[in-house]
Design an enzyme around this catalytic site. Structure first.
Site, short mmCIF file in Angstrom:
data_model
loop_
_atom_site.label_atom_id
_atom_site.label_comp_id
_atom_site.label_asym_id
_atom_site.label_seq_id
_atom_site.Cartn_x
_atom_site.Cartn_y
_atom_site.Cartn_z
N CYS A 102 0.83 -1.20 0.00
CA CYS A 102 0.00 0.00 0.00
C CYS A 102 0.88 1.26 0.00
CB CYS A 102 -0.91 -0.01 1.23
SG CYS A 102 -2.08 1.37 1.28
N ASP A 110 0.45 3.64 1.83
CA ASP A 110 0.42 4.17 3.18
C ASP A 110 1.85 4.43 3.69
OD1 ASP A 110 0.19 4.29 6.13
OD2 ASP A 110 -1.90 3.75 5.75
N ARG A 117 2.94 4.42 6.55
CA ARG A 117 3.28 3.64 7.74
C ARG A 117 3.71 2.22 7.41
NH1 ARG A 117 -2.44 4.26 10.36
NH2 ARG A 117 -2.87 3.85 8.15
N HIS A 150 -2.03 -4.32 5.24
CA HIS A 150 -1.89 -3.88 6.62
C HIS A 150 -3.26 -3.45 7.16
CE1 HIS A 150 -2.27 0.56 5.93
NE2 HIS A 150 -2.00 0.16 4.70
N CYS A 161 -5.96 0.30 6.89
CA CYS A 161 -5.77 0.79 5.52
C CYS A 161 -6.82 1.85 5.19
CB CYS A 161 -5.84 -0.37 4.54
SG CYS A 161 -5.63 0.12 2.82
#
Length: 740
Positions: free
Chosen positions: A563, A565, A567, A619, A622
């Protein structure tokens, strides 16, 4: 699957020829070490076949070979002299084996991991140099020193270099011709032999046969060149069958079990043999083409069991030996069956083969060992270490020189000391890195920093006029300020208050990202550029050839799809470095059949970069999945997240019975085809194949062939068009499962 995971007989075609080579190398070494130690000749052979049969069967090392070691020659000779009788000495060998077994139970094998890699490579290169230098006299027929001698000062009173000079002055033409014939046969057979008869006739065996045959021809047609003295040939004592073997050596004298001198000698043998064994198996692992790792604690137990049996039979102490191990690897061995079979051959040499083996000239064996030594100490090895920078190359060279001028253990100890110095030096130099752009400075603490006088040190650091514009840490955490307030209000608030530990402040890494730290006045874009300069500077300091290697090309083993993302840091999750992962990221880590971008990435990774694994990392938490669940705003994002929204719509009745957070997590699990993370596992950690379970959610499954289909998956049939896909798990068969 590595060879040691397969049936024991699966690699006999490679292990049997390798065992013949190791046997031919080990035979004169066992005899020579016993002769140099002042012990009976048979004690060396007994230790040799015990090292092959007992240690080979119990050890976890796939390719190392154990037997009597030259490094213990002085210890054995001194031990026999101190105890006054050989039966008392072999009692010390038995006790040393018990101690080694205890070391294994206490997990003392971890000591091997503290030896720097450069020192291990230096030890291998030094062994190669020793083989070449020590075998030159044997190649010329000057056989005063025993076969297998590794010390700089020889028994004849000279040293390695004076022995070579004396060998040239007293060279025997017949020995040199035999050496040349064996060397030529070995080199030619390496080129054409495998094409003619496969791997069943190893080049080393051909060289020995040619050398022995040449000496027999001299006997018939040129008696003046014939080598007839026992000092120039392998010499195995002739025994009268099995009965003679059983009573050829004495048994341990257990009546001296309470003698402190026996225990002192046993402790010396146990410590030296354990260290040498750990060094040798570590070096063998470096040479292993399959990169297998030896369990060191199990190795200590196996060595202890071997010494117990060897001592009970009257044999010499046993260690793992790098010369025989490298010969084993060089001959193409695959499993420890080669080690076990070499022990069987050593036993047979004592029983029935002595009349045949006593015709082998030492000059023919010298050809085999010199070629092996040149491979261990090749120019390529020196060039590779040089490319790794001064911090690796200097300990490498120092280890070689120290081993050549002393012995193996002393040389390695010196190399370890130099290696530790360079590790400390590197850490000290790279602990604080300062970079600047115009009047803005970035200070990065790459290591934990201990400031004994926190207030004064911080004041002096921040008082510099050019450093009042900014400060930072590489791995964020509090950079402690002094207790008193400075008048200069332009200083940034770079951290929290001090933490005192006995008057010292210890800086510890915290999970705060440097770009998210508060109190920064520097322009964020400029800070990013300065951070990049600092990173490049640190990498060059640690590895000067780092960027040059990256520029030469990439060979990643994994395609990582995750992703977008922020993080989900793939390099931190997988502890990988630049060049190891080929990465593609998108919102909600989707693999859609109508997305040309991701399909091009997959095709390029598999066909051009030849990656072996495709990993899709999802994860919890999301944002893309939550947007699809709550209804994304109209536009491209709605179209992109349509597959996730479709899964949610068709299973809404089940999902709406959960809380919002549970529903969110469940939809993430459905997207990745599993029922939740294993207990204790980080929720952002990539899931391994076989650890996932598919949810009972209706879904059409399609297969996107990204590479030549794996034969094991030939029966898999697509079930509907792969018009939209949500990725699921790790695809080791290179087939992407698509779930709408």
């Amino acid at each position: 699957m590595t060879p040691d995971k397969q049936p024991w007989h699966a690699h006999l075609a490679a292990d049997i020829p390798a065992s013949l080579v190791v046997f031919l190398v080990a035979l004169p070494l066992c005899l020579g070490i016993a002769l140099a130690s002042g012990a009976p000749l048979l004690s060396g052979l007994f230790a040799g076949f015990v090292g092959g049969l007992v240690v080979g069967a119990l050890s976890g090392s796939p390719l190392s070979v154990s037997g009597p070691a030259a490094g213990l020659t002085v210890v054995v000779a001194a031990g026999i002299a101190e105890l006054g009788a050989y039966p008392a000495f072999i009692l010390a060998v038995v006790l040393a084996g018990v101690m080694q077994f205890g070391f294994g139970l206490l997990r003392a094998g971890a000591v091997a991991h503290f030896v720097p890699v450069a020192v291990v490579h230096g030890m291998l290169a030094a062994i190669g140099c020793i083989l070449v230098l020590k075998q030159v006299p044997h190649a010329l027929g000057y056989d005063l020193d025993f076969e297998g001698d590794e010390s700089f000062v020889g028994q004849s009173g000279g040293n390695t270099f004076t022995d070579i000079i004396a060998a040239v002055q007293h060279a025997e033409l017949g020995a040199f011709i035999i050496f040349a014939a064996a060397l030529a046969a070995l080199l030619v057979w390496q080129k054409v032999g495998k094409k003619m008869v496969g791997s069943w006739m190893p080049p080393a065996l051909v060289a020995v046969i040619v050398g022995a045959a040449t000496n027999e021809l001299f006997k018939l047609y040129a008696p003046g060149l014939h080598l007839s003295e026992s000092t120039h040939l392998v010499t195995i004592p002739d025994l009268s069958g099995l009965y003679g073997i059983l009573f050829a050596l004495p048994f341990p004298d257990f009546s001296r079990l309470g003698d402190p001198a026996v225990w002192r000698v046993a402790a010396t043998i146990a410590l030296i043999a354990s260290v040498e064994s750990l060094l040798s198996v570590g070096a063998s692992d470096k040479l292993d083409p399959f990169h297998r790792i030896t369990p060191t604690d199990r190795e200590l137990k196996a060595q202890g069991a071997g010494n117990i049996v060897s001592g009970l039979l009257g044999g010499l102490p046993i260690t793992a030996v790098i010369v025989r191990s490298s010969a084993n690897i060089d001959a193409g061995a695959r499993t420890r069956m080669s080690t076990i079979l070499h022990g069987v051959l050593l036993l047979l040499s004592v029983l029935v083969l002595a009349p045949i083996l006593n015709h082998i000239p030492l000059s023919a064996l010298a050809a085999v060992l010199i070629v092996m030594g040149l491979r261990l100490a090749s120019v390529r090895v020196f060039h590779e270490q040089y490319q790794r920078g001064k911090g690796q190359f200097v300990p490498f060279l120092v280890t070689i020189a120290a081993i050549l001028l002393t012995d193996l253990l002393v040389g390695v100890a010196i190399g370890v000391g130099v290696g530790i110095f360079y590790v400390i030096r590197s850490n000290f130099k790279s602990a604080i890195v300062v970079n600047h752009e115009d009047h803005e400075y970035l200070i990065r603490f790459a290591k934990d920093v201990l400031v004994p006088q926190q207030a004064g040190a911080a004041a002096r650091l921040l008082d510099h006029p050019e450093r009042r514009h900014g400060a930072d840490r590489r791995h964020p955490g509090p950079v402690h300020r002094p207790r008193h307030r400075r008048r200069d209000r332009r200083l940034p608030a770079v951290g929290q208050g001090p933490q005192h530990h006995g008057g010292a402040a210890s800086q510890r890494h915290q999970p705060q990202h440097p770009l998210q730290a508060r109190g920064r006045r520097m322009n964020p874009a400029r800070r990013l550029l300065l951070a990049n300069k600092s990173w490049a500077q640190e990498r060059r300091a640690i590895d000067p050839e780092f960027f040059q290697r990256l520029a030469s090309g990439q060979q990643p083993e994994f395609l990582w799809i995750s992703c977008s993302d922020s993080r989900v840091p793939e390099t931190q999750l997988t502890v990988t470095d630049a060049g190891e992962l080929f990465v593609h990221r998108n919102v909600a880590n989707l693999v859609r059949a109508d997305d040309t971008n991701v399909l091009c990435v997959i095709q390029y990774a598999i066909e051009a970069l030849k990656v072996h694994h495709v990993i899709v990392c999802g994860h919890y938490g999301c944002g893309g999945v939550k947007a699809a669940m709550n209804g994304a705003p109209p536009g491209r994002l709605t179209h992109w997240l349509a597959p996730v929204a479709d899964v949610y719509a068709r299973n809404r009745e089940q999902l709406d019975q959960l809380t919002e957070d549970e529903r969110w997590a469940k939809l993430v699990e459905a997207q990745h085809g599993r029922a939740g993370p294993p207990p204790g596992r980080d929720r952002r950690h990539p899931q391994r194949l076989g650890q996932r379970r598919r949810l009972p959610l209706p879904a059409r499954v399609g297969l996107l062939a990204a590479r030549r289909p794996d034969p094991a998956a030939a029966d898999a049939e697509p079930q509907g068009p792969a018009d939209a896909a949500v990725s699921m798990g790790v695809f080791e068969d290179m087939l992407l499962h698509a779930c709408p």
